[in-house]
Design a protein around this motif. Structure first.
Motif, short mmCIF file in Angstrom:
data_model
loop_
_atom_site.label_atom_id
_atom_site.label_comp_id
_atom_site.label_asym_id
_atom_site.label_seq_id
_atom_site.Cartn_x
_atom_site.Cartn_y
_atom_site.Cartn_z
N UNK A 1 0.82 -1.21 0.00
CA UNK A 1 0.00 0.00 0.00
C UNK A 1 0.86 1.27 0.00
N UNK A 2 1.94 1.25 0.76
CA UNK A 2 2.82 2.43 0.83
C UNK A 2 3.40 2.77 -0.53
N UNK A 3 3.77 1.76 -1.30
CA UNK A 3 4.36 2.00 -2.62
C UNK A 3 3.33 2.61 -3.57
N UNK A 4 2.09 2.12 -3.51
CA UNK A 4 1.03 2.69 -4.35
C UNK A 4 0.75 4.13 -3.94
N UNK A 5 0.66 4.35 -2.63
CA UNK A 5 0.40 5.71 -2.13
C UNK A 5 1.49 6.66 -2.63
N UNK A 6 2.74 6.26 -2.44
CA UNK A 6 3.87 7.11 -2.86
C UNK A 6 3.85 7.38 -4.36
N UNK A 7 3.50 6.37 -5.14
CA UNK A 7 3.46 6.52 -6.60
C UNK A 7 2.41 7.55 -7.02
N UNK A 8 1.29 7.59 -6.31
CA UNK A 8 0.23 8.56 -6.61
C UNK A 8 0.60 9.94 -6.06
N UNK B 1 5.07 10.56 -8.10
CA UNK B 1 5.72 9.51 -8.89
C UNK B 1 7.17 9.81 -9.25
N UNK B 2 7.57 11.07 -9.14
CA UNK B 2 8.93 11.45 -9.52
C UNK B 2 9.98 10.96 -8.53
N UNK B 3 9.55 10.58 -7.33
CA UNK B 3 10.50 10.03 -6.36
C UNK B 3 11.17 8.77 -6.88
N UNK B 4 10.37 7.91 -7.53
CA UNK B 4 10.92 6.65 -8.03
C UNK B 4 11.18 6.67 -9.53
N UNK B 5 10.59 7.63 -10.23
CA UNK B 5 10.77 7.72 -11.68
C UNK B 5 10.81 9.19 -12.09
N UNK B 6 12.00 9.80 -12.13
CA UNK B 6 12.10 11.24 -12.41
C UNK B 6 11.60 11.66 -13.79
N UNK B 7 11.40 10.72 -14.71
CA UNK B 7 10.92 11.08 -16.05
C UNK B 7 9.47 10.64 -16.27
N UNK B 8 8.75 10.39 -15.20
CA UNK B 8 7.36 9.95 -15.30
C UNK B 8 6.50 11.03 -15.94
N UNK B 9 5.54 10.61 -16.76
CA UNK B 9 4.58 11.55 -17.33
C UNK B 9 3.38 11.74 -16.40
N UNK C 1 2.01 14.49 -10.10
CA UNK C 1 2.08 14.23 -8.66
C UNK C 1 0.77 14.68 -8.02
N UNK C 2 -0.20 13.78 -7.95
CA UNK C 2 -1.54 14.13 -7.50
C UNK C 2 -1.58 14.64 -6.06
N UNK C 3 -0.78 14.06 -5.18
CA UNK C 3 -0.77 14.50 -3.79
C UNK C 3 0.10 15.73 -3.59
N UNK C 4 1.29 15.68 -4.11
CA UNK C 4 2.25 16.79 -3.96
C UNK C 4 1.69 18.09 -4.54
N UNK D 1 -5.15 13.39 1.17
CA UNK D 1 -4.64 12.16 1.76
C UNK D 1 -5.72 11.08 1.77
N UNK D 2 -6.94 11.44 2.18
CA UNK D 2 -8.02 10.44 2.23
C UNK D 2 -8.43 9.97 0.84
N UNK D 3 -8.38 10.84 -0.15
CA UNK D 3 -8.70 10.44 -1.53
C UNK D 3 -7.64 9.49 -2.07
N UNK D 4 -6.38 9.76 -1.77
CA UNK D 4 -5.32 8.86 -2.23
C UNK D 4 -5.47 7.50 -1.55
N UNK D 5 -5.80 7.48 -0.27
CA UNK D 5 -6.00 6.21 0.44
C UNK D 5 -7.17 5.43 -0.15
N UNK D 6 -8.24 6.12 -0.53
CA UNK D 6 -9.36 5.44 -1.18
C UNK D 6 -8.94 4.88 -2.53
N UNK D 7 -8.18 5.65 -3.26
CA UNK D 7 -7.68 5.19 -4.56
C UNK D 7 -6.78 3.97 -4.40
N UNK D 8 -5.94 3.97 -3.39
CA UNK D 8 -5.08 2.83 -3.12
C UNK D 8 -5.94 1.61 -2.77
N UNK D 9 -7.00 1.79 -1.99
CA UNK D 9 -7.89 0.67 -1.65
C UNK D 9 -8.48 0.06 -2.92
#
Length: 117
Positions: free
Chosen positions: A73-80, A83-91, A94-97, A103-111
């Motif tokens: 879950x943490x990896x999915x949360x971080x990716x949403x 995403x540039x933390x793990x992939x600096x060339x991601x298209x 950064x929905x959260x940043x 935070x609650x919307x990202x957690x629902x999306x991860x669920x």
């Protein structure tokens, strides 16, 4: 006899708590799916195909989402969130940043994403 009554009462209460937990998990997944498919929220489906769902839009800009139930879950949360933390060339944005999803919307999306095999 008194011990049996206490055990039955404890079982009933435990069962209720478990069922209540499942209901809230189901609601969280449903909210996450709505965020995934709604163009004024996450709109993930504009770039990602998943579980046969498609909308008018490219749907192929990002990878097809599959086997996400195996992701932590943490990896999915971080990716949403960023995403540039793990992939600096991601298209992917950064929905959260960027403050587009809370935070609650990202957690629902991860669920919801955790239901994808």
């Amino acid at each position: 006899m008194n011990v049996i009554k206490k055990l039955l009462t404890a079982s009933a209460i435990s069962g209720f708590i478990v069922v209540s937990g499942f209901a809230s998990d189901a609601d969280l997944v449903k909210e996450g799916e709505k965020i995934f498919t709604t163009n004024t929220q996450g709109n993930c489906i504009a770039c990602h195909a998943v579980n046969g769902k498609t909308l008018d839009g490219p749907g192929s800009m990002g990878p097809v989402l599959q086997y996400l139930s195996a992701w932590p879950e943490d990896a999915l949360y971080d990716k949403i969130f960023d995403p540039y933390k793990t992939n600096p060339v991601s298209a992917m944005p950064a929905f959260g940043k960027n403050g587009w999803l809370s935070d609650s919307e990202i957690k629902a999306l991860v669920a919801y994403l955790k239901t994808i095999n």
